[in-house]
Design a protein around this motif. Structure first.
Motif, PDB file in Angstrom:
ATOM      1  N   SER A   1      -1.518   6.667   0.966  1.00  0.00           N
ATOM      2  CA  SER A   1      -0.332   7.123   1.637  1.00  0.00           C
ATOM      3  C   SER A   1      -0.716   6.394   2.984  1.00  0.00           C
ATOM      4  N   LEU A   2      -2.132   6.801   2.786  1.00  0.00           N
ATOM      5  CA  LEU A   2      -2.320   5.873   5.037  1.00  0.00           C
ATOM      6  C   LEU A   2      -2.523   5.173   5.539  1.00  0.00           C
ATOM      7  N   ASP A   3      -3.360   4.444   3.533  1.00  0.00           N
ATOM      8  CA  ASP A   3      -3.178   3.208   4.961  1.00  0.00           C
ATOM      9  C   ASP A   3      -2.061   1.584   4.374  1.00  0.00           C
ATOM     10  N   CYS A   4      -0.870   1.922   3.424  1.00  0.00           N
ATOM     11  CA  CYS A   4      -0.286   0.879   2.850  1.00  0.00           C
ATOM     12  C   CYS A   4      -0.163  -0.051   3.890  1.00  0.00           C
ATOM     13  N   ILE A   5       1.078  -0.762   3.666  1.00  0.00           N
ATOM     14  CA  ILE A   5       1.654  -1.596   4.746  1.00  0.00           C
ATOM     15  C   ILE A   5       2.846  -1.802   4.196  1.00  0.00           C
ATOM     16  N   ARG A   6       4.161  -1.749   4.543  1.00  0.00           N
ATOM     17  CA  ARG A   6       5.066  -2.614   4.130  1.00  0.00           C
ATOM     18  C   ARG A   6       5.183  -3.844   3.924  1.00  0.00           C
ATOM     19  N   ASP A   7       5.224  -4.126   2.267  1.00  0.00           N
ATOM     20  CA  ASP A   7       6.005  -5.026   1.671  1.00  0.00           C
ATOM     21  C   ASP A   7       4.319  -5.883   1.864  1.00  0.00           C
ATOM     22  N   HIS A   8       3.354  -5.068   1.024  1.00  0.00           N
ATOM     23  CA  HIS A   8       1.883  -5.542   0.510  1.00  0.00           C
ATOM     24  C   HIS A   8       1.603  -4.800   0.094  1.00  0.00           C
ATOM     25  N   ALA A   9       0.666  -5.100  -1.517  1.00  0.00           N
ATOM     26  CA  ALA A   9      -0.311  -3.574  -2.236  1.00  0.00           C
ATOM     27  C   ALA A   9      -2.168  -3.396  -1.199  1.00  0.00           C
ATOM     28  N   LEU A  10      -2.070  -2.244  -2.159  1.00  0.00           N
ATOM     29  CA  LEU A  10      -3.762  -2.625  -1.604  1.00  0.00           C
ATOM     30  C   LEU A  10      -4.449  -2.279  -1.886  1.00  0.00           C
ATOM     31  N   PHE A  11      -5.514  -2.925  -2.005  1.00  0.00           N
ATOM     32  CA  PHE A  11      -6.579  -3.663  -3.371  1.00  0.00           C
ATOM     33  C   PHE A  11      -7.207  -2.796  -2.860  1.00  0.00           C
ATOM     34  N   LEU A  12      -7.845  -1.525  -3.525  1.00  0.00           N
ATOM     35  CA  LEU A  12      -8.601  -0.643  -3.323  1.00  0.00           C
ATOM     36  C   LEU A  12      -9.916  -0.269  -3.797  1.00  0.00           C
ATOM     37  N   ASP A  13     -11.544  -0.841  -3.659  1.00  0.00           N
ATOM     38  CA  ASP A  13     -12.768  -0.524  -3.932  1.00  0.00           C
ATOM     39  C   ASP A  13     -12.961   0.439  -3.905  1.00  0.00           C
ATOM     40  N   ALA A  14     -12.372   1.630  -4.958  1.00  0.00           N
ATOM     41  CA  ALA A  14     -13.410   2.687  -4.734  1.00  0.00           C
ATOM     42  C   ALA A  14     -15.223   2.994  -4.103  1.00  0.00           C
ATOM     43  N   ARG A  15     -15.908   2.375  -4.543  1.00  0.00           N
ATOM     44  CA  ARG A  15     -17.191   2.028  -4.176  1.00  0.00           C
ATOM     45  C   ARG A  15     -17.282   2.193  -2.515  1.00  0.00           C
ATOM     46  N   SER A  16     -16.915   0.745  -2.768  1.00  0.00           N
ATOM     47  CA  SER A  16     -17.181   0.361  -1.421  1.00  0.00           C
ATOM     48  C   SER A  16     -16.611   0.770  -0.307  1.00  0.00           C
ATOM     49  N   GLY A  17     -14.868   1.273  -0.557  1.00  0.00           N
ATOM     50  CA  GLY A  17     -14.716   1.427   0.614  1.00  0.00           C
ATOM     51  C   GLY A  17     -13.520   0.734   1.107  1.00  0.00           C
ATOM     52  N   THR A  18     -13.400  -0.551   0.533  1.00  0.00           N
ATOM     53  CA  THR A  18     -12.941  -1.614   1.045  1.00  0.00           C
ATOM     54  C   THR A  18     -11.606  -1.872   0.455  1.00  0.00           C
ATOM     55  N   ALA A  19     -11.245  -2.576   1.503  1.00  0.00           N
ATOM     56  CA  ALA A  19      -9.438  -2.632   0.538  1.00  0.00           C
ATOM     57  C   ALA A  19      -8.666  -4.030   1.447  1.00  0.00           C
ATOM     58  N   GLU A  20      -7.767  -4.391   0.987  1.00  0.00           N
ATOM     59  CA  GLU A  20      -7.476  -5.312   1.214  1.00  0.00           C
ATOM     60  C   GLU A  20      -6.169  -5.649   0.860  1.00  0.00           C
ATOM     61  N   GLN A  21      -5.189  -6.036   2.041  1.00  0.00           N
ATOM     62  CA  GLN A  21      -3.797  -5.822   2.062  1.00  0.00           C
ATOM     63  C   GLN A  21      -3.250  -7.204   2.118  1.00  0.00           C
ATOM     64  N   ILE A  22      -2.686  -7.108   0.548  1.00  0.00           N
ATOM     65  CA  ILE A  22      -2.069  -8.326  -0.462  1.00  0.00           C
ATOM     66  C   ILE A  22      -0.861  -8.383  -0.163  1.00  0.00           C
TER      67      ILE A  22
END
Length: 411
Positions: free
Chosen positions: A204-225
């Motif tokens: 809800s906080l970090d997603c951006i338009r026309d992207h999917a959020l790839f989240l690693d819940a352990r490390s907290g790292t995220a990639e916008q694809i």
């Protein structure tokens, strides 16, 4: 054409979910600000909003330190807010039918579990957690939103994120913005009794338009694809089966979390994230039979998220379809969190031409996500209407969505 078919075609369809959602966001911001003015005879200091989220793949993985792939919805929760100087919190809420609910003035320092109305618990819980960070001056809040409630789309977390942003803006504590997801998770856990993971509020906080959020819940790292369906002839369809409230399943959801923790303890690992696909067969031999399903689901679901990320990175979006369908089968058969209406919707969607479908959210009730050739949207709606009528169930609500922006200050 059968009678059921004629009936559905006679009604206006709701296949414009993206445009409706974007207009609704502006309307909701105006509506919340206007209601604030009417109820409190002053202007709101800030208006903030946060979207619901849609899991593409990666269900019941975040509390296992796993992986998930999610987008933000066009549908949002909106909060208009102004500061008070008496340490109290008031909450006013308006739904899309125009029905208004009003709370009393709660001392923020005294907010406790069970001490506020159910409909206001998310706002009060967030305020209760934020008081530990110096947000104790008080506030008046007015909430509006169009995220379907209890539909597996994280409406509660969207409201929590919007409230948190508004309260932080009022307190001038924007330096805490990086930990809003954790604050909202704590509010859900400690005040709402919800064993929430990190995915819903992070998306809800970090997603951006026309992207999917790839989240690693352990490390907290995220990639916008990058993720768009424009020009591909495909639509993402949410099928809200509208069975919520028939049966309360929170204890069953919590039970899955307990089973996952128990399995990890037996296997001697911190969480099930530490079991990979290559370890699965050996792990199952060490576990009692009743834990096989939850472990198999988490391990294979993490693998599906990895594959889904690869699909989006290479642009072969249609290849996402089979991953959705196998995810649903795993949630149904291994993790045991599906329900009759969800299974009916997912199966009917595939039969009607969807290239994949799965439940989204924690399960038992809520919604199904389907990836559908756009020219088959009417066929899908027809098929679902007839199938649900044949089971004596209410007609599901369908709407199309596209990846949208995350939380923000609107005014």
């Amino acid at each position: 054409m059968n009678e059921c078919h004629r009936h559905v075609l006679a009604r206006p369809q709701d296949h414009r979910g993206t445009r409706v959602g974007r207009r609704s966001r502006r309307d909701l911001v105006d509506r919340a600000a206007a209601l604030f003015r009417r109820e409190l005879s002053r202007e709101a200091d800030v208006v903030c909003s946060a979207p619901g989220r849609l899991n593409l793949v990666g269900e019941h993985t975040d509390y296992n330190d796993g992986l998930a792939l999610a987008i933000a919805l066009p549908h949002r929760a909106v909060v208009a807010a102004a500061a008070r100087d008496d340490g109290r919190l008031t909450v006013t809420s308006v739904n899309l039918r125009g029905e208004v609910r009003r709370s009393g003035a709660f001392p923020i320092s005294e907010i406790a579990v069970g001490g506020v109305p159910d409909w206001a618990v998310d706002a009060c819980a967030v305020a209760g957690v934020l008081r530990e960070h110096g947000m104790a001056a008080g506030a008046d809040l007015v909430l509006a939103g169009d995220v379907p409630a209890r539909a597996g789309l994280a409406s509660d977390r969207a409201a929590g994120c919007a409230v948190a942003l508004a309260l932080l803006e009022l307190a001038g504590a924007t330096q805490l913005s990086g930990i809003v997801a954790e604050l909202v998770r704590r509010a859900a856990n400690e005040f709402g009794g919800v064993p929430a993971g990190v995915l819903d509020q992070t998306a809800s906080l970090d997603c951006i338009r026309d992207h999917a959020l790839f989240l690693d819940a352990r490390s907290g790292t995220a990639e916008q694809i990058p993720f768009t369906l424009a020009g591909r002839g495909l639509s993402l369809v949410v099928i809200d089966v509208r069975t919520r409230g028939h049966v309360h399943h929170s204890s069953s959801r919590a039970a899955r979390r307990v089973e996952c923790a128990r399995a990890a303890a037996v296997l001697g690992v911190p969480t099930l994230r530490d079991i990979g696909m290559g370890d699965l067969s050996d792990a199952l031999r060490l576990l009692p039979a009743e834990l096989h399903g939850v472990v198999r689901h988490v391990v294979t679901e993490n693998d599906r998220v990895v594959m889904a990320g690869t699909v989006l990175r290479t642009g072969c979006v249609a290849d996402l379809g089979p991953l959705l369908t196998t995810s649903h089968a795993s949630l149904r058969d291994d993790h045991r969190v599906s329900g009759a209406a969800l299974d009916l919707a997912a199966g009917c969607a595939v039969t009607a031409g969807a290239i994949g479908a799965r439940l989204t959210g924690s399960g038992f009730d809520g919604s199904v996500l389907a990836l559908v050739p756009s020219h088959l949207l009417q066929d899908l709606d027809d098929a679902l209407t007839c199938a649900f009528a044949g089971r004596g169930l209410s007609r599901p609500r369908l709407f199309t969505v596209t990846p949208s922006d995350g939380a923000r200050r609107d005014r």
